[in-house]
Design an enzyme around this catalytic site. Sequence first.
Site, PDB file in Angstrom:
ATOM      1  N   ASP A 150      80.069  -5.398 141.841  1.00  0.00           N
ATOM      2  CA  ASP A 150      80.589  -4.331 142.470  1.00  0.00           C
ATOM      3  C   ASP A 150      80.526  -4.283 143.951  1.00  0.00           C
ATOM      4  O   ASP A 150      81.380  -3.870 144.667  1.00  0.00           O
ATOM      5  CB  ASP A 150      79.362  -3.239 142.160  1.00  0.00           C
ATOM      6  CG  ASP A 150      79.207  -3.030 140.983  1.00  0.00           C
ATOM      7  OD1 ASP A 150      79.868  -3.816 139.956  1.00  0.00           O
ATOM      8  OD2 ASP A 150      78.375  -2.421 140.616  1.00  0.00           O
ATOM      9  N   GLU A 184      67.394  -9.075 136.277  1.00  0.00           N
ATOM     10  CA  GLU A 184      69.032  -8.732 136.300  1.00  0.00           C
ATOM     11  C   GLU A 184      69.568  -9.873 137.105  1.00  0.00           C
ATOM     12  O   GLU A 184      70.938 -10.343 136.898  1.00  0.00           O
ATOM     13  CB  GLU A 184      68.982  -7.320 136.921  1.00  0.00           C
ATOM     14  CG  GLU A 184      70.539  -6.735 137.005  1.00  0.00           C
ATOM     15  CD  GLU A 184      70.688  -5.531 137.610  1.00  0.00           C
ATOM     16  OE1 GLU A 184      69.702  -4.891 138.138  1.00  0.00           O
ATOM     17  OE2 GLU A 184      71.685  -4.666 137.680  1.00  0.00           O
TER      18      GLU A 184
HETATM   19  C1  9WN Z   1      77.992   0.120 137.660  1.00  0.00           C
HETATM   20  C2  9WN Z   1      75.314  -2.541 133.828  1.00  0.00           C
HETATM   21  C3  9WN Z   1      76.268  -2.690 135.012  1.00  0.00           C
HETATM   22  C4  9WN Z   1      76.922  -4.085 134.873  1.00  0.00           C
HETATM   23  C5  9WN Z   1      77.735  -4.201 136.334  1.00  0.00           C
HETATM   24  C6  9WN Z   1      76.842  -4.296 137.364  1.00  0.00           C
HETATM   25  C7  9WN Z   1      76.093  -3.220 137.239  1.00  0.00           C
HETATM   26  C8  9WN Z   1      76.622  -0.650 137.775  1.00  0.00           C
HETATM   27  C9  9WN Z   1      75.745  -0.112 138.717  1.00  0.00           C
HETATM   28  O1  9WN Z   1      75.299  -2.866 136.458  1.00  0.00           O
HETATM   29  O2  9WN Z   1      77.072  -2.179 137.817  1.00  0.00           O
HETATM   30  O3  9WN Z   1      78.870  -0.265 136.578  1.00  0.00           O
HETATM   31  O4  9WN Z   1      75.231   0.981 138.609  1.00  0.00           O
HETATM   32  O5  9WN Z   1      75.444  -0.999 139.879  1.00  0.00           O
HETATM   33  O6  9WN Z   1      77.245  -4.916 138.762  1.00  0.00           O
HETATM   34  O7  9WN Z   1      78.537  -5.700 136.238  1.00  0.00           O
HETATM   35  O8  9WN Z   1      78.167  -3.957 134.048  1.00  0.00           O
HETATM   36  O9  9WN Z   1      74.584  -3.784 133.623  1.00  0.00           O
END
Ligand code: 9WN
Length: 433
Positions: free
Chosen positions: A172, A402
């Site tokens: 992101d 994470e």
């Molecule tokens: C937005 C769920 C997701 C991963 C992404 C990671 C994070 C979300 C957030 O979490 O993104 O999709 O709210 O930050 O960057 O890779 O799929 O684990």
Amino acid sequence: MTAGVGSPLEREATRVLAENWRGLYTVPAGGLYPHQWSWDSAFIAIGTRHLSPRRAQQEIESLLGAQWADGRLPQIVFTAGRDDDYSPGPSFWRSERIPGSAPVPTAGLIQPPNHAWAALLVHEADPAESRRRGFLERAYPRLAAWHAYLRARRTGASGLVHVLHPWESGMDNSPLWDAPLAAVVENAGADVPRPDLRHAHASERPSNAEYGRYLALAARYRDHDCDDTDEGFPFRVEDPAVSALLVRSELALAEIARELGAHGERGDHEDRAARLTASLESLWHEALGTYVARDLVSGRLQPHRTVSGLVPLLVPGLAHAEQLLGLLRGERFGLGLGRAVLVPSADLTADTFDVSRYWRGPSWFNTAWLIARALEERGLADEARALARDACRHALSSDFAEYLHPHTGEPRGTRRFSWTAALALDLLRAHPA
Ligand code: 9WN
């Protein structure tokens, strides 16, 4: 699911995946991410196939069940009754009012296409059970429709797929999005809800300024019924990891077509993989010695070395593999030098480097898995094993964080994160101690 036997890693990883299982799918983490995420489910299935091939199939099938009529697989499939815990949630998207949306509430955006590859790996874990359940027969048309969506709605003149939001890249707040995102005007004065900060420290998450723009982009996409015809859409980028994963998934569809006796389709998938591989070269940045993203709004390559640019190592016959291996092993990513943990998400020496903030430096387990796999496939067994073992060790010692501080390995973000557990299990199976 069979109980985790054997090592502490196997037992604990099994426990994490059981805690986060919601009956038909696995949430990434109970608090921070209480819904089903698209590319997470594919990574999770790659691990759970070792515990229960059937549950791994269900993980993928539940996501495929949320496919839109145009073929897209949504970034998030929402869990009923959890609207307050994550923003933007189902009441932001209101997907049910969009023609052709899924039968269940979902986000409108997408995530990287690792699904067909995961489906093939799940099949291979237990081909007899997969054939008995008709897993590939049912999954193949949906996976093929997903790729057809990417070709029809998300492919431009370069032949590469583009993403319309940083969330769609899965990485992101990567520095690759700094310039394209700076051109996006945030909703002035709009409230930016941050329920994520109840579960992770603010210094380890994207900033409020980034969130303001994320929400503005998502709202504009939603208000255009997510139909991909908004020509002035202000964020449109081509990302090397997204393209590399699509190559792998096209090759997986070729294998799946072969298994199903669909020989004509098999050749089509192979041809597409070859064309994508050739197109990927337009993202090569000669001066930086890596693949980078292209901002389609400005037309400019984004001059940042990130882990996304290393993911093409997974592409068979890649033109610049040797240069990428040199970059991976050099001071900027530090593989084997003892100064970085796993593979940092961004260049350790860059001005934008940040040890805590998400995709701007910390080391993630999904990218470690992708790079370990690439090293193994390239015959670099010792480096693959060393990386895999480090990932297993850190997964357990960080309580399945994470992501990690890229120098010290201290946990960052949320804990008991599903893909960390799943991919550590897969690495353990591939590289037993
Ligand atoms: C937005 C769920 C997701 C991963 C992404 C990671 C994070 C979300 C957030 O979490 O993104 O999709 O709210 O930050 O960057 O890779 O799929 O684990």
